[in-house]
Design an enzyme around this catalytic site. Structure first.
Site: not given
Length: 484
Positions: A17-19, A21, A23, A148, A235, A240, A331
């Site tokens: 998944g190197a391209t 978001d 990464a 995650k 989430d 977290h 949020k």
């Protein structure tokens, strides 16, 4: 103060998944900063993999553009960027098929650490792990990093763990939570366990209550579709905030070693009392001036998914009996703030005849973002003549000021990826820890779904619903203001 840079051993880091978001925005810019600082040895190499049918030259252009986009100019000197890009290679791999795996195996070296970073959807974790094993790309000493969300509930988390454990040992698996890479989170452990000042007071006898706040000023935005299937509980709270709770409340480990630390964190989760319905508040932000509502962001006018959660937790053990922990996250709140506030009890007898009005009392405020640091609020005599008048002052240590801006600039991903290369799992979640957190969260989520109740609305730019304020008010306490 200048940070000590301790180089790691040579490695081949393969990013699936190197391209994508994450990464482009975090992983590869973070690796560049570690390279620029001198932490990456000469034989270190980064191999990108994705669905895009690139060659290495095209991949370097993509990552060069990402570094330019996501790092300030002062942090990306041209010669360093060029030298870093020379370390990058690319292999086109079909994660669900057999294309490209032999090409990857052919370029990996046997005399360096092999690490596989899965910056992909969790639905691909098992397929990639299987093919790493099937094509003998992964060695017994290899490490695998997974992002995650690690599951949607307890059953899916167990299934993901089982998928990974078919092909990797637990000692090889690094479940990453970027909150644990924040400087202040690690300093919480140093503050407690490397000093004799606080730990003797770190218990129900001396601490009145603890507040953990992770507030965000932005809405769900372009993540509306995903977020509406998740909500604040899945989430943020289950991972977290639960990690912050564990580090705040855990017993001192016998030594600073991965399993010793993680054993104590699991004990905290297992000691949590069931949460009463009246001790939880769920909210959704309503539309504000020129600001869309949660319904609009999620594109679901009948949504019952929460964008805000506040709750009161109790830990059933000797250290914390009688001391509540209040958690909140949401949020579209007043400001972007993440902090832990430890509020100490008042002296058992106040000897001064005129204590100050509105006294807040002693507190230790541990700021995770945006300005990492620690503040100790103390009561002192107000300067000047006219008798003994009390006032409160903050003794502040902002890391950027106290330790230098270079330290402040480090990102959590920089630190955590280097920990993977070092083989240090201390700041990564263990499988039973993830399952324990889901085991605690699942009944709460199921109860909300069964009730069918809508989250209560709150205003954009506020501190959340009034009901969340009442959660503390009825106990004679107040939330620390967001953005104070």
């Amino acid at each position: 103060m200048v940070a000590r840079v301790i180089p790691v051993s040579p490695f081949d880091l393969v990013i699936f998944g190197a391209t994508g978001d994450l990464a482009r925005r975090k992983i590869l810019p973070g690796l560049f900063l570690r390279f620029k600082s001198g932490q990456m040895p000469e034989k270190a190499r980064i191999i990108g993999s994705a669905r895009s049918d690139f060659d290495s030259a095209e991949f370097r252009k993509v990552i060069g553009a990402a570094i330019e986009e996501f790092l300030d100019e002062e942090h990306r000197p041209a010669e360093a960027v060029t030298a870093f890009l020379d370390r990058l290679e690319y292999v086109h791999i079909d994660a669900m098929g057999d294309t490209g795996w032999s090409d990857l195996k052919a370029i990996l070296r046997d005399d360096v650490i092999r690490t596989f970073y899965l910056s992909v959807s969790p639905s691909l974790f098992g397929a990639i792990a299987e093919r790493l094993s099937k094509h003998r790309v992964a060695t017994p000493e290899a490490r695998i990093v997974v992002e995650k969300p690690f599951g949607h509930d307890l059953a899916s988390a167990k299934a993901l763990n089982a998928d990974l454990l078919r092909y990797f040992m637990e000692e090889q698996i690094y479940r990453i939570d970027h909150y644990l890479g924040k400087e202040t989170v690690q300093n919480l452990m140093a503050l407690r366990f490397a000093n004799s000042l606080f730990e003797p007071l770190w218990n129900a006898t001396h601490i009145d209550h603890v507040q953990i706040t992770v507030a965000e000023s932005l809405g769900v935005g372009g993540r509306g579709g995903y977020y509406d299937q998740s909500g604040a509980m899945r989430d943020m709270v289950q991972n977290h905030l639960m990690q912050l709770l564990c580090l705040t409340a855990m017993e001192p480990p016998s030594k600073f070693a991965p399993n010793s630390v993680r054993d104590e964190k699991v004990k905290v989760i297992e000691a949590l009392d069931p949460v009463a319905p009246e001790d939880i508040v769920r909210g959704q932000y309503r539309a504000g001036r020129d600001e869309p509502s949660y319904f609009e962001d999620a594109e679901n006018p009948d949504s019952r998914t929460e964008s805000f959660v506040a709750m009161k937790l109790k830990i059933a053990n000797w250290r914390w009996a009688g001391t509540p922990f209040y958690l909140r996250t949401g949020k579209r709140l007043r400001d972007r703030v993440s902090e832990i506030t430890v509020v100490f009890r008042d002296p058992p007898h106040m000897i001064f005849p005129n204590p100050m009005e509105g006294r807040k009392g002693n507190a230790l405020i541990i700021r995770l973002q945006p300005d990492e640091g620690i503040t100790l609020r103390t009561t002192i005599k107000e300067p000047g003549p006219g008798g003994m008048r009390l006032t409160e002052v903050d003794m502040d240590m902002t890391f950027a000021d106290a330790l230098g801006s270079d330290l402040h600039a480090q990102d959590a991903y920089e630190r955590l990826i280097m920990d993977v290369i070092r083989g240090d799992q201390t700041l990564f979640m263990r499988g039973d820890e993830v399952e324990a957190a889901w085991g605690w969260a699942d009944p709460l989520i199921a109860g909300w779904q069964e009730s069918g109740k809508r989250p209560v609305p709150y205003d954009v730019g506020s501190s959340g619903p009034e009901e969340a304020l009442m959660l503390l008010h009825r106990d004679g306490r107040r939330w620390r203001p967001i953005g104070d």
